[in-house]
Design a protein around this motif. Sequence first.
Motif, PDB file in Angstrom:
ATOM      1  N   ASP A 120      20.740  45.551  29.517  1.00  0.00           N
ATOM      2  CA  ASP A 120      21.990  45.560  28.743  1.00  0.00           C
ATOM      3  C   ASP A 120      21.678  45.559  27.248  1.00  0.00           C
ATOM      4  O   ASP A 120      20.720  44.943  26.799  1.00  0.00           O
ATOM      5  CB  ASP A 120      22.831  44.327  29.052  1.00  0.00           C
ATOM      6  CG  ASP A 120      23.463  44.401  30.417  1.00  0.00           C
ATOM      7  OD1 ASP A 120      23.839  43.342  30.937  1.00  0.00           O
ATOM      8  OD2 ASP A 120      23.562  45.513  30.951  1.00  0.00           O
ATOM      9  N   ALA A 121      22.507  46.276  26.510  1.00  0.00           N
ATOM     10  CA  ALA A 121      22.311  46.339  25.069  1.00  0.00           C
ATOM     11  C   ALA A 121      22.639  45.003  24.447  1.00  0.00           C
ATOM     12  O   ALA A 121      23.535  44.290  24.889  1.00  0.00           O
ATOM     13  CB  ALA A 121      23.198  47.432  24.485  1.00  0.00           C
ATOM     14  N   ASP A 122      21.924  44.645  23.374  1.00  0.00           N
ATOM     15  CA  ASP A 122      22.184  43.403  22.669  1.00  0.00           C
ATOM     16  C   ASP A 122      23.456  43.478  21.832  1.00  0.00           C
ATOM     17  O   ASP A 122      24.123  42.473  21.620  1.00  0.00           O
ATOM     18  CB  ASP A 122      21.004  43.076  21.758  1.00  0.00           C
ATOM     19  CG  ASP A 122      19.748  42.768  22.559  1.00  0.00           C
ATOM     20  OD1 ASP A 122      18.656  43.153  22.117  1.00  0.00           O
ATOM     21  OD2 ASP A 122      19.867  42.144  23.632  1.00  0.00           O
ATOM     22  N   VAL A 123      23.731  44.678  21.294  1.00  0.00           N
ATOM     23  CA  VAL A 123      24.929  44.900  20.487  1.00  0.00           C
ATOM     24  C   VAL A 123      25.702  46.040  21.140  1.00  0.00           C
ATOM     25  O   VAL A 123      25.207  47.170  21.195  1.00  0.00           O
ATOM     26  CB  VAL A 123      24.572  45.254  19.028  1.00  0.00           C
ATOM     27  CG1 VAL A 123      25.837  45.398  18.196  1.00  0.00           C
ATOM     28  CG2 VAL A 123      23.659  44.191  18.422  1.00  0.00           C
ATOM     29  N   THR A 124      26.873  45.748  21.654  1.00  0.00           N
ATOM     30  CA  THR A 124      27.642  46.706  22.428  1.00  0.00           C
ATOM     31  C   THR A 124      28.913  47.099  21.704  1.00  0.00           C
ATOM     32  O   THR A 124      29.684  46.219  21.282  1.00  0.00           O
ATOM     33  CB  THR A 124      28.014  46.112  23.807  1.00  0.00           C
ATOM     34  OG1 THR A 124      26.821  45.744  24.493  1.00  0.00           O
ATOM     35  CG2 THR A 124      28.780  47.136  24.637  1.00  0.00           C
ATOM     36  N   GLN A 125      29.106  48.382  21.556  1.00  0.00           N
ATOM     37  CA  GLN A 125      30.319  48.882  20.911  1.00  0.00           C
ATOM     38  C   GLN A 125      31.177  49.626  21.935  1.00  0.00           C
ATOM     39  O   GLN A 125      30.655  50.395  22.749  1.00  0.00           O
ATOM     40  CB  GLN A 125      29.974  49.853  19.779  1.00  0.00           C
ATOM     41  CG  GLN A 125      29.304  49.191  18.599  1.00  0.00           C
ATOM     42  CD  GLN A 125      29.059  50.162  17.460  1.00  0.00           C
ATOM     43  OE1 GLN A 125      27.953  50.276  16.958  1.00  0.00           O
ATOM     44  NE2 GLN A 125      30.118  50.864  17.049  1.00  0.00           N
ATOM     45  N   THR A 126      32.473  49.389  21.866  1.00  0.00           N
ATOM     46  CA  THR A 126      33.423  50.136  22.708  1.00  0.00           C
ATOM     47  C   THR A 126      34.619  50.555  21.881  1.00  0.00           C
ATOM     48  O   THR A 126      35.053  49.813  20.983  1.00  0.00           O
ATOM     49  CB  THR A 126      33.913  49.271  23.887  1.00  0.00           C
ATOM     50  OG1 THR A 126      34.481  48.059  23.384  1.00  0.00           O
ATOM     51  CG2 THR A 126      32.786  48.967  24.846  1.00  0.00           C
ATOM     52  N   PRO A 127      35.171  51.764  22.126  1.00  0.00           N
ATOM     53  CA  PRO A 127      34.609  52.794  22.986  1.00  0.00           C
ATOM     54  C   PRO A 127      33.421  53.495  22.324  1.00  0.00           C
ATOM     55  O   PRO A 127      33.154  53.267  21.147  1.00  0.00           O
ATOM     56  CB  PRO A 127      35.788  53.760  23.136  1.00  0.00           C
ATOM     57  CG  PRO A 127      36.505  53.660  21.836  1.00  0.00           C
ATOM     58  CD  PRO A 127      36.400  52.218  21.435  1.00  0.00           C
ATOM     59  N   ARG A 128      32.727  54.355  23.037  1.00  0.00           N
ATOM     60  CA  ARG A 128      31.644  55.120  22.453  1.00  0.00           C
ATOM     61  C   ARG A 128      32.175  56.365  21.754  1.00  0.00           C
ATOM     62  O   ARG A 128      31.610  56.835  20.767  1.00  0.00           O
ATOM     63  CB  ARG A 128      30.628  55.525  23.523  1.00  0.00           C
ATOM     64  CG  ARG A 128      29.849  54.348  24.111  1.00  0.00           C
ATOM     65  CD  ARG A 128      28.954  53.659  23.064  1.00  0.00           C
ATOM     66  NE  ARG A 128      28.201  54.597  22.263  1.00  0.00           N
ATOM     67  CZ  ARG A 128      27.084  55.189  22.650  1.00  0.00           C
ATOM     68  NH1 ARG A 128      26.576  54.921  23.839  1.00  0.00           N
ATOM     69  NH2 ARG A 128      26.465  56.035  21.867  1.00  0.00           N
TER      70      ARG A 128
END
Lengths: 116, 110
Positions: free
Chosen positions: A1-9
Amino acid sequence: DADVTQTPRNRITKTGKRIMLECSQTKGHDRMYWYRQDPGLGLQLIYYSFDVKDINKGEISDGYSVSRQAQAKFSLSLESAIPNQTALYFCATSDLRTAPSNQPQHFGDGTRLSIL
Amino acid sequence: GQNIDQPTEMTATEGAIVQINCTYQTSGFNGLFWYQQHAGEAPTFLSYNVLDGLEEKGRFSSFLSRSKGYSYLLLKELQMKDSASYLCAVVRAGSYQLTFGKGTKLSVIP
């Protein structure tokens, strides 16, 4: 899993719509940032937050607002989107509790936003 | 204020050495970062300099001269995967914000 997650892509929307971009992190970092990147202009700082109760404007905050809902979450809103806000948006985090200046910023994978 | 200059584009040959320069003018300085960014991807940390001199890390080295407002990133034994943009970023004293240059797009050719 990514440490920094952005949504949406990726997001395509129309002029005048309200848009929220979300960022969450599992790194336990206290500082979070929002940047936009346009071709030929590099990364420009929109807003940054040093902790939940601290929000600061960056170089280009007009037309944007942010909310730091928790240490791990920092969202960026465009209240009424306009075409020149079409860009690639990055969230980043850093940890300044140990060695302030030399802690690098860790970036999410970005949100590509297109406003028609 | 801050002003950061980097060349817009560079081309180099696989296996060669390339130097990417960054000059800056700033009212307060607290270090300089180099980041690598492949097209459409997130920037990733390469190096940090706050004192004058050379920092070496494998094939990559970064140099800083505070008195001259100058840094460079040196890439040795270039590989095709080094084709990317390289971003110079200055740490603003007191606020710990980063101000980024516009980036240098490096193309590595066979």
